[in-house]
Design an enzyme around this catalytic site. Structure first.
Site, PDB file in Angstrom:
ATOM      1  CG  ASP A 339      -2.390   0.478   0.724  1.00  0.00           C
ATOM      2  OD1 ASP A 339      -2.233   0.050   0.208  1.00  0.00           O
ATOM      3  OD2 ASP A 339      -3.175   0.712   1.831  1.00  0.00           O
ATOM      4  CG  ASP A 743      -9.134  -6.910  13.873  1.00  0.00           C
ATOM      5  OD1 ASP A 743     -10.066  -5.255  14.430  1.00  0.00           O
ATOM      6  OD2 ASP A 743      -7.932  -6.366  14.668  1.00  0.00           O
TER       7      ASP A 743
END
Length: 1042
Positions: A339, A743
């Site tokens: 990224d 998450d």
């Protein structure tokens, strides 16, 4: 541009493409239905016919489709009842008898249980010639336990027990004269085949229940503690301390909050369980010799952001451990998300791919563990143990030398990347690196190794390695890690489309090469596999000091809380070490078990639905016919989205009539349904026909007619920065946006839809990673987690009000509520830790004078807390040291990182003040635990430091006041000193971190020296030994002038 091959070419692409890749087939994709009336719902085989030509029916009550082999196996080894209506199976003519059959003659046809005479049998119990569509297996099924309808459970046999069972049967046969020893010896091969088939049909996993002698006392003490807590609050509320009323009110509010937090944390641990897998049975079922390997493919995701903070050598070790995993090479693909668009990581992966050509065959040849070279070569163990090949020592030395050379090349790349040239980085072919501007660059894909790439040094195929860097442009929201993970989901769906996905952080390597097979024991189980959204593994860490000063191992959470959740609806997703079911990430609902149709009667009028439910049947018929007219039955019969735009299976048609008829004039019915389904899929998943087709392939695989060049071009398209616009990515599909702890949010959405998860904790840890052992880095890590919880609490996905009416269980909801409200405990905790110092300085106390009854409640509460902790350690196996470190860091993090997270979350949500994402350092110093003693100042250190100073000053002031006031003041002082020392002892690791290395004076010596010196100084002043003592009467001035 696009490449013509899948390996070796570097491909980039921009979001500003003028056109999509054209496909000849423009019709909307459909999902093929594989379930018919002639297919067994357990093993997937055809049911078959009886001797009279009629279809075999196992259950006469509901007609649930089960083949004869599964029927006989269930009667002999299962719970002898139908899976759907739970009615006991009746014996069919010619089938073996079992205990409980109504017939009196039990010995008749007994030989059918294990038939050796082929002339006397119509259907062999373990049918060797039967081809199973789904790999074979008759699952273990049993009654649900305490409301957990999730997994079937039955008595299972290990290898020794099964052999003993077969031998006993042979003995009975010999006594009856049906089998002679000579005949038995001639059929050894057939018996072995029968045994292997029987073993393959055994369950792939089982529950290991916690002994009732351990868990029942634990539950009883929890209930007793709850009762004591109620009486304690009754006393505290009705007995105020009038001389310290403000302090009393604050203390009672804090104690009530602590009580609620304890309930949220405690009751989700009511049903803890352990699980055990059988890898040998998995191999017998899906990896038989001479047959194609039928294990399903797995795509592995590795995410990284900044290679300078997350060193490339760590990422390389993670990738090498994935490429060397014990799994079929053609079924493993590793995707690395960069990224940060770093050329350093790009070059490091090229070096890693080259080194993998030597490392992977070395690991497979000698069965190495672990298969990350850095950690394998650094292990302080006898590496010759269990090694018998004469060439091992020579090969190991050569491999260690090659790895050291590999590390030198990586270090050279890191040193080169420290200073970026003014003109930017340039690739080997002379072209500028597309990612020179990390915030404005096209998407990039590079495929290494694989079937069309380089082979290893032995000429064998290697797993595929794919470098991915998604496109980034100014003005677009990229959603940090969650956005990167969603990009990997789409790329992998286009290039490989494995049905399962393993998610790892760049610093979490595979420590157990059979980790994927451990997960497959659950995900490929025919009974529960389709209902699982993911299999979560515990996190284990390397490089932590022996005493684990800052509770980096987090053993209490992974070995107590997660096992408790596993007994309810499954563990929460913790961000790494998790194998996903791809269909669950696409936002589909899990497959629901078909319920037995209700009995109807004609004794009530048609308008009355109380008895027969006629109107409900009618409405269902209308809905079904409506969908059939639209041509949507095939597309939506399996799963549906859960949300405001998508309804459940029984909630009505997928589209409103007005929406369908609007703008579709001029098309026939089939074309209308095709256009509407195509528009719906594009609105949900984005404008990619290849990706949409892949979402409908439940068992993975690529669409027919695709070629590598077109797939690469489509992969570039799906990682463009504008692909997710006006879709449901990040809302209902993939990793969910809206929090830095994506998450927790992602797992919560899956559980709300009715999915279940499993916690797999083998003896050898499957994954290991590095943890920030420095105090400041550890607090910043905890700050990020707590900030994410606050963001979820202030969002629409808060478990307090989201998902009601869904399939989330109550105790599972309590666990999720606890994960998002725990940062707010910091407010009560810091107030409660300040109270002892205030009481010591002012001479007041939060509790009035206690009578005998009140003393009993205080003592009972403290005893119940201690006993609960002891019993919890007994059934979990957690050491008392790990438990105590967890308690200490709960206070340290609560008065520092959690408090800052609450205020930062409020500022971010209410005032729009965003906080930057700080990547935790992953590497430690070369010296062992060198990073542990490094002091880094941060504002997070201010609150706990202040509390320590306040309580130490309070202790000195309280003791000095008691000395001045005499013996009568020592009694009330002990209660105040107890609470003050409670705070100091819990903050002791923090104080130790401030003191630095241990090669100087120990921290405990410094702490006690300061306290004792202050106390003795006050005593010295009180005694005044050097002043002359007066004897006789004391003379005072009368005030009268003489």
């Amino acid at each position: 541009m696009a490449s013509n091959t899948m390996a070796g070419d570097f491909v980039t692409g921009s979001h500003a493409r003028n056109q999509l890749h054209e496909h000849e087939e423009r019709r909307p994709p459909t999902r093929e239905s594989t379930t018919t009336n002639k297919i067994c719902r357990i093993c997937g085989d055809e049911i078959g016919f009886k001797d009279n030509g009629l279809l075999f029916v196992a259950c006469y009550e509901c007609g649930y489709p089960v083949c004869k082999a599964c029927y006989e196996y269930e009667r002999s080894e299962g719970n002898q009842s139908c899976h759907q209506c739970h009615t006991r199976y009746k014996r069919h003519k010619g089938c073996p008898r079992v205990v409980g059959d109504e017939e009196d003659n039990y010995d008749e046809d007994f030989e059918d249980e294990f038939q050796l005479n082929k002339e006397q049998k119509d259907y062999k119990f373990y049918n060797q010639n039967q081809n199973h569509n789904n790999g074979a297996a008759i699952p273990s099924v049993a009654a649900s336990v305490e409301g957990k309808d999730f997994e079937g459970e039955k008595e299972t046999y290990n290898n020794e027990e099964w052999k003993e069972r077969v031998e006993k049967w042979k003995t009975r046969q010999e006594k009856r004269g049906l089998v002679t020893k000579a005949d038995d010896g001639g059929n050894d091969q057939d018996d072995d085949d029968d045994y292997l088939n029987a073993e393959a049909r055994q369950p792939l996993w089982r529950k290991v229940p916690i002994s009732s002698s351990l868990i029942n006392p634990y539950r009883i003490v929890i209930v007793i503690r709850l009762v004591i807590l109620c009486f304690f609050f009754h006393f505290r509320i009705l007995t105020p301390a009038y001389d310290a009323y403000p302090l009393w009110i604050i203390s009672v509010i804090c104690e009530i909050w602590f009580g609620l937090s304890w309930i949220l944390d405690q009751f989700p641990k009511w049903f803890p369980i352990n699980r055990e897998t059988y890898l040998d049975r998995l191999s017998l079922r899906f990896e038989r010799e001479g047959e194609p390997n039928r294990l399903l493919p797995v795509d592995v995701f590795v995410s990284t952001v900044d290679p300078l903070k997350e060193p490339p050598i760590i990422t390389a070790n993670t990738v090498l451990s994935i490429l060397a995993v014990d799994y079929p090479v053609e079924k493993v693909t590793c995707y690395v998300s960069d990224d940060g668009a770093s050329m350093l990581l790009f070059d490091a992966l090229a070096e890693t791919a080259e080194f993998a050509r030597r490392w992977v065959p070395f690991c497979q040849k000698y069965s190495m563990e672990p298969r990350a070279p850095e950690f394998y070569f650094s292990e302080k163990i006898d590496y010759l143990k269990d090694k018998v090949q004469p060439t091992f020592v020579k090969d190991r030395r050569a491999m260690k030398r090659e790895y050291e050379e590999f590390k030198v090349r990586i270090n050279a790349l890191v040193a080169k990347a420290q200073k970026k040239p003014e003109e930017g980085w340039v690739m080997q072919d002379g072209t500028p690196w597309p990612g020179n501007n990390t915030r404005d660059h096209p998407g990039m894909i590079q495929v290494y190794l694989g079937s069309e790439g380089a082979l290893d040094v032995e000429g064998k195929e290697l797993p595929r390695l794919v470098y991915v860097s998604r496109e980034k442009r100014p003005g677009y929201q990229h959603h940090k890690k969650a956005g990167a993970m969603n990009a990997l989901v789409r790329v992998s769906a286009v290039l490989t489309n494995a049905p399962f996905m393993l998610n790892l952080d760049c610093d979490h390597y595979i420590n157990n090469s059979k980790a994927m097979k451990e997960a497959m024991c659950f995900l490929m189980d025919p009974q529960i596999g389709k209902k699982l959204c993911y299999v979560q593994f515990p996190q284990r860490f390397d490089g932590i000091d022996r005493h684990d000063r800052y509770a980096n191992r987090n053993v209490v959470f992974f070995d107590i809380n997660m096992k408790g959740l596993d007994g309810i609806q499954g563990p929460v997703y913790v961000g790494t070490g998790c194998v996903f079911n791809r269909q669950a990430l696409y936002g589909y609902d899990p497959p629901m078990s078909e319920k037995r149709p209700k009995m109807t009667c004609d004794c009530w009028p048609k308008w009355c639905c109380c008895c027969c439910g006629g109107s409900r049947k009618k409405s269902k018929g209308k809905k079904k016919g409506f969908k059939a007219i639209l041509g949507l039955a095939g597309l939506y019969s399996k799963k549906k989205m859960m949300g405001k735009h998508y309804t459940r299976r029984s909630s009505g048609p997928a589209f409103a009539l007005e929406e369908i008829e609007e703008g579709l004039e001029g098309y026939d019915e089939l074309e209308k349904s095709s256009l509407m389904s195509q528009k719906n899929f594009e609105k949900r998943f984005g404008m990619s026909p290849v990706f949409i087709t892949s979402t409908l392939m439940e068992n993975g695989g690529l669409p027919e007619g695709t070629n590598p060049g077109s797939l690469i071009k489509e992969a570039i398209h799906v990682i463009s920065c504008g692909y997710e616009e006006k879709t449901e990515w990040g809302k209902e599909i993939g990793w969910i946006y809206g929090s830095v702890t994506e998450d927790i949010l992602t797992g919560f959405k899956m559980h709300c839809r009715g999915w279940r998860s499993v916690y797999c904790s083998p003896k050898r840890p499957c994954f290991k990673g590095s943890a920030p052992i420095n105090l400041s880095d550890r607090l910043h890590q905890v700050l990020r987690w707590a900030l994410g919880s606050v963001e979820i609490f202030l969002s629409r996905h808060c478990p307090l009000w989201y998902g009601y009416g869904g399939r989330l269980k109550l105790l599972e909801r309590l666990a999720y509520i606890n994960t998002i409200v725990y940062p707010f405990t910091s407010i009560a905790l810091i107030a409660y830790c300040t109270l002892p110092a205030v009481c010591l300085l002012t001479g007041k106390f939060i509790v009035p004078t206690l009578n005998n009854l009140a003393s009993i409640w205080f003592m009972a509460l403290f005893l119940s807390i201690i006993v609960t902790g002891v019993l919890e350690l007994r059934w979990s196996g957690v050491s008392i040291e790990d438990w105590w470190r967890n308690e200490q860091f709960w206070v340290i993090g609560g008065v520092s990182a959690h408090l800052f997270a609450v205020f930062q979350g409020l500022l971010k949500v209410l005032a729009g003040v965003d906080t930057n994402f700080t990547v935790t350092a992953k590497a430690a110093d070369d010296a062992e635990f060198g990073e542990l003693y490094l002091f880094k100042w941060t504002t997070l250190l201010i609150p706990p430091t202040t509390l320590i100073i306040l309580n130490m000053v309070g202790v000195v002031a309280g003791i000095s006041d008691a000395i001045n006031n005499g013996y009568g003041s020592w009694g009330p002082l002990f209660g105040k000193l107890f609470f003050a020392f409670w705070v100091i002892v819990h903050l002791y690791p923090f104080l130790k971190g401030l003191m630095g290395r241990q090669n100087r004076t120990p921290t405990i010596v410094v702490l006690w020296s300061i306290l004792l010196a202050s106390i003795f100084s006050l005593v010295w002043v009180r005694i005044d030994p050097f002043l002359p003592k007066q004897t006789g009467p004391i003379l005072k001035q009368c005030g009268v002038e003489c």
